[in-house]
Design an enzyme around this catalytic site. Structure first.
Site, mmCIF file in Angstrom:
data_model
loop_
_atom_site.group_PDB
_atom_site.id
_atom_site.type_symbol
_atom_site.label_atom_id
_atom_site.label_comp_id
_atom_site.label_asym_id
_atom_site.label_seq_id
_atom_site.Cartn_x
_atom_site.Cartn_y
_atom_site.Cartn_z
ATOM 1 N N GLY A 44 40.654 44.242 41.361
ATOM 2 C CA GLY A 44 40.648 44.972 40.088
ATOM 3 C C GLY A 44 39.284 44.834 39.429
ATOM 4 N N LEU A 45 38.755 45.986 38.991
ATOM 5 C CA LEU A 45 37.425 45.973 38.395
ATOM 6 C C LEU A 45 37.478 46.790 37.085
ATOM 7 C CD1 LEU A 45 34.832 44.618 39.292
ATOM 8 C CD2 LEU A 45 34.229 46.658 40.597
ATOM 9 N N THR A 52 38.488 46.563 32.753
ATOM 10 C CA THR A 52 37.786 45.960 31.622
ATOM 11 C C THR A 52 37.448 44.498 31.903
ATOM 12 O OG1 THR A 52 39.185 47.359 30.252
ATOM 13 C CG2 THR A 52 37.909 45.674 29.116
ATOM 14 N N LYS A 68 49.948 37.657 33.024
ATOM 15 C CA LYS A 68 50.986 36.848 32.362
ATOM 16 C C LYS A 68 52.400 37.236 32.784
ATOM 17 C CE LYS A 68 48.842 39.446 29.629
ATOM 18 N NZ LYS A 68 47.697 39.636 28.863
ATOM 19 N N VAL A 127 46.849 33.687 28.732
ATOM 20 C CA VAL A 127 47.365 33.459 27.375
ATOM 21 C C VAL A 127 46.202 33.328 26.391
ATOM 22 C CG1 VAL A 127 48.857 32.028 25.926
ATOM 23 C CG2 VAL A 127 49.317 32.191 28.373
ATOM 24 N N GLU A 138 47.521 50.127 23.789
ATOM 25 C CA GLU A 138 47.566 51.128 24.853
ATOM 26 C C GLU A 138 48.221 52.405 24.316
ATOM 27 O OE1 GLU A 138 46.593 50.266 28.074
ATOM 28 O OE2 GLU A 138 46.119 48.236 27.416
ATOM 29 N N LYS A 158 53.793 35.016 27.488
ATOM 30 C CA LYS A 158 52.851 33.933 27.183
ATOM 31 C C LYS A 158 53.587 32.685 26.691
ATOM 32 C CE LYS A 158 49.342 37.381 26.009
ATOM 33 N NZ LYS A 158 48.799 38.184 24.880
#
Lengths: 422, 422
Positions: free
Chosen positions: B10-11, B13, B102, B127, B185, B200
Site C-alpha cells: 500500500g502506497l 497517504t 486496527k 491507535v 471519508e 482501538k
C-alpha cells in the site's frame, strides 16, 4: 522462568518503592518482561534501619559490584562525582546501569557514553518521574527532526506558582505550603533556582538533538524573585507564568533555556497545574505530542525505574538495542545559541516611589536601548507603585543594558525584575 | 552500516509518507537506529500511477513475500481477512510485520499471537496515529496494574463534536465540514458509528490487561443521533460531550465500552478539541499519565510506523524483546462486564409535543423503573419541546426498559436519546 538479579544503591523513597513494587507485582512484571526481576542486595548507609525490610542489605558497595549474579545496578542516590565514579565501576564489571540521578547524567553524559560502550544505561526516571518522556523522545519520535520542545520539568516550582496564583499567596507562603506537603525539601534551592529543571532540560536536549551541552552554556533561571502581582498582571494580559525548559532548533542553532515565561492562557502548558510535570514536543512528521503526569514521588518514579529494568532484562540474550542517549553515532548536529543573542518579548516589573515623572524616565531609558513598550499596568501598594509592562521583541543584551541603567534610578525601590514572554 | 530492507503493501497517504520520510530522514534515522532502513519494494494496485515515485513498485504481492532480502513487511491497506491472510504468509516467511490496520488487529489479535510465534509485530500506528500510546502501555507502564484508561480515539468524531459546540452547528453541517477538510471519508460510517474507535479500544485493552476481547462483547455506540441541543444542555450543567473509549478494572471485572459521555468541563479529556486524539491512563504506581496529539494524517501515522520499524531493526542480532501484545505469557486476567450490568448516571433527551402533563408522564415511567431524576432543562423549538434530564446512577437494563416504554408514548416526536455520564 529466567531470573535477573539487580542491586539497589540507595533505599530511600524511590529505592523503597522499587523494592516493594517488584515484590508486590512479581507475577505481572514477569508475564510482561518474560523474565523475573529480583532484588539481590540493597546498599544503604544504616544497615540496622533496614534489618526488617525483607531484602538483604549491606553498607558495602563492593557487595553489589563484586556479585557476579547481579547484572543490573540501580543507582538512586544524590551527588554528582561519587555516583559517576560508581557508574564507571558498574560498567567495568560488565553490568548495566539504571539511574534516576539527573545531576550526574547532565554533567557526565558524554563521559558516560564513552565508558559505557555497549552496556545498557536506563535513565527514564531522571526526567519527569513516571511520565515516559525519555522513551518518547528516544524511541517513539525516532523518525522526526525535533523542531522544538517545551516542558514543565519541576513539580515543586509549578506547585508554588499554581498556589500563588490560585490562592493569591506570597511566594514565601506557597513555598512553606510545598514544604509542609513534602513537595519541597527543607533546603529547596535546587527546585526554586531552576537547576533541577536545568539538568533535565540538558538530558532531553541530548536525546532530541544528539548534543551534549555543558550546563554552563545553558541559560538557567529559577522562580526566586517572583511576586504575586507578576502573576496577576500576566493574568490581565491573558497569560499564565510557568517555569519552562525550552528548546528550539532553527537553522542549525539550538536555543536552549530554562526560565520563567509568560505563556498564553489557552495553551497546553498554561493549563498544567500543581506538582504535575508536562512535556510538549513538536516533531516535523508527528506535529505536536503532549504528555503529562506525576513528575515525582516514590511510586511514580519507581514505575520509570522498573520500565528501564524490564527494557534491559528483556534483551538479556542479544546486544542491547537502544542507543544510550538516543543516537548510536553521536555527532553534535547543532550549536548552542549564545545567551546574549536570545530574542524575546519581555515582561518587566518595577517597584518605585509614588512620584510624578517616574514612568517618563523609565520609558525614556527603554527607548534609549531601542526597546519599545507594548502594554503597561500599574498598581499602588502602600506608598509604593508597582509598574508592570510588556515590551516588543528585543535581544537579551538590550534588556540587560536597560535594566542596569534602570536599577540606578533613585526612585527605584527594588532591582527591576524581568520575565520572558513565550 | 548494515541495511534493513522493507516491503510496503500500500502506497496511499500513510505508505507514501513512510517512503518519503525514510528517504528524506535517512541519515537521522540511521544514526538513531544503528542501521539503515531502505524500502526495497512497494506493492500497489496501479503500477503505472507510481512509475515516477522513486521506489520500485509491483502489483504482485509475491514480489515482496518471496524476496529474501526483505525482512519487514509493512501492511497499510484496509480490510480484515485479506490483510490477516497476508500477515500469516509474512510470518511463514520469517519476516516481521508492521501494520496500521486496527480492524484486522482488533479482530485477529489472538490468532496473530499464535501464528507470529516469536516474529516481531509492530502496530503503534493502529491507535492514535503519531501518539505513542502502544509503547506507553506496553513498555513505559510495565510496572503498573492499569486501574483504568479513557481515550478520545477517533479524531473525526471529536472534530464534529467540537465544531457543533463551538460553531453552534448541526451534526450534518459539521460532518460536511469534516468531509470538506479531508478529516472524514465520503462514507464516514466507521468514524461516526464508533467502530473505528471500538477497534482501538480493544487493542488497548489487550495491552493493558492481556485480554483478547471479541468485538461483540464490547458496547460500541457512535455519535449518530446527537443534536446541538444535547451539547448545550450538557454545557449548562458543566459538562462537555466526548466519544470515549473507557476501560475500568474492578475486582477482576473489566468494564469496557465505547460511547458518547458527558464529562466535567475541567477534566483533561474535556479540553481535547478538534482532530486531536488523547489517552488518559491510570496506573497503580504511576498515577495518571496523559498523552495527546494528532491521531491521523499521513506523516503523523508514518512517524509511528517508522518507530516500529526502528524498534524491530535495532534488534536484528537478538531475539525480539518486546512481547507481541504486551504479555509474553498471555492469560486473561479479567472477565468482561456484561453490557446490561453497566452502571452509570444518564443524560436523557426527549422531543415531545408542547402539551401539559408530558413531564409528569415521563418522570412517572422513570420512577416505575427505579430511576431517579437529578436535573431537568427544557427548551421550546417550533411547536415542539426538547427536554433534557440527568438521572442518578442506575443500571443499563433499567434505562433500556424505561426508554422502551417512553418510546411508546403518543406525545413522543422522536425516539428518546441517551448519553452516559462519566
Amino acid at each position: 522462568m529466567q531470573k535477573i538479579y539487580i542491586g539497589l544503591i540507595g533505599l530511600g523513597t524511590v529505592g523503597g518503592s522499587v523494592a516493594r513494587i517488584l515484590q508486590e507485582h512479581t507475577d505481572l512484571i514477569a508475564k510482561r518482561a518474560g523474565v523475573q526481576i529480583c532484588v539481590k542486595m540493597a546498599v544503604v548507609r544504616d544497615v540496622a534501619k533496614y534489618a526488617n525490610f525483607g531484602i538483604p542489605v549491606s553498607a558495602n558497595i563492593e557487595d553489589v559490584l563484586e556479585d557476579e549474579a547481579i547484572s543490573i545496578v540501580v543507582e538512586l542516590i544524590g551527588g554528582i562525582e561519587y555516583p559517576f565514579d560508581l557508574a564507571k565501576r558498574v560498567f567495568a564489571k560488565n553490568k548495566a546501569l539504571v539511574s534516576a540521578n539527573k545531576a550526574m547524567l547532565a554533567h557526565h553524559m558524554r563521559d558516560l557514553m564513552e565508558c559505557a560502550k555497549n552496556a545498557p544505561i536506563g535513565f527514564e526516571a531522571s526526567v519527569c518521574g513516571g511520565v515516559p518522556v525519555i522513551e518518547v523522545l528516544r524511541d517513539s519520535l525516532v523518525a522526526n527532526h525535533i523542531v522544538s520542545f517545551e516542558g514543565i520539568l519541576n513539580g515543586t516550582s509549578n506547585y508554588i506558582l499554581t498556589q500563588m496564583f490560585e490562592q493569591k499567596m506570597s511566594f514565601e507562603r506557597a513555598l512553606q505550603e510545598a514544604q509542609r506537603l513534602g513537595y519541597a525539601e527543607s533546603d529547596p534551592s535546587l527546585d526554586v533556582n531552576g537547576l533541577d529543571a536545568g539538568h533535565k532540560l540538558v538530558i532531553l536536549a541530548q536525546l532530541a538533538y544528539g548534543i551534549a551541552v555543558p550546563m554552563g552554556d545553558v541559560l538557567v533561571e529559577g522562580i526566586e524573585g517572583i511576586v504575586l502581582e507578576d502573576l496577576c498582571f500576566a493574568d490581565e494580559w491573558g497569560y499564565r507564568i510557568k517555569l519552562l525548559g525550552i528548546a528550539t532548533l532553527s537553522n542549525g542553532t539550538l536555543d536552549l533555556r530554562l526560565h520563567l515565561a509568560l505563556i498564553p492562557k489557552d495553551t497546553y502548558l498554561a493549563k498544567i497545574d500543581g506538582v504535575t510535570n508536562a512535556l510538549s514536543v513538536r516533531g516535523d512528521c508527528v506535529g505536536e505530542v503532549n504528555l503529562c503526569g506525576l513528575g515525582a514521588g516514590g511510586d511514580a518514579t519507581a514505575s520509570a525505574v522498573i520500565a528501564d529494568l524490564v527494557s534491559i532484562a528483556r534483551c538479556r540474550n542479544g546486544a542491547y538495542p537502544l542507543p544510550p542517549f538516543g543516537f548510536f553515532e553521536s555527532s553534535d548536529c547543532a550549536t548552542i545559541k549564545p545567551k546574549g543573542e536570545i530574542e524575546s518579548a519581555y515582561y518587566l516589573r518595577f517597584i518605585v516611589c509614588n512620584r510624578s515623572g517616574v514612568l517618563a524616565k523609565i520609558t525614556q531609558i527603554l527607548a534609549d536601548c531601542n526597546i519599545s513598550v507594548n502594554e503597561i499596568l500599574q498598581k499602588e501598594k502602600g506608598g509604593e507603585v508597582m509598574i508592570g509592562l510588556i515590551t516588543y521583541q528585543t535581544q537579551e543584551q538590550h534588556i540587560s543594558k536597560a535594566l542596569c541603567a534602570l536599577a540606578q534610578l533613585d526612585f527605584m525601590q527594588q532591582a527591576p525584575y524581568k520575565i520572558r514572554i513565550r
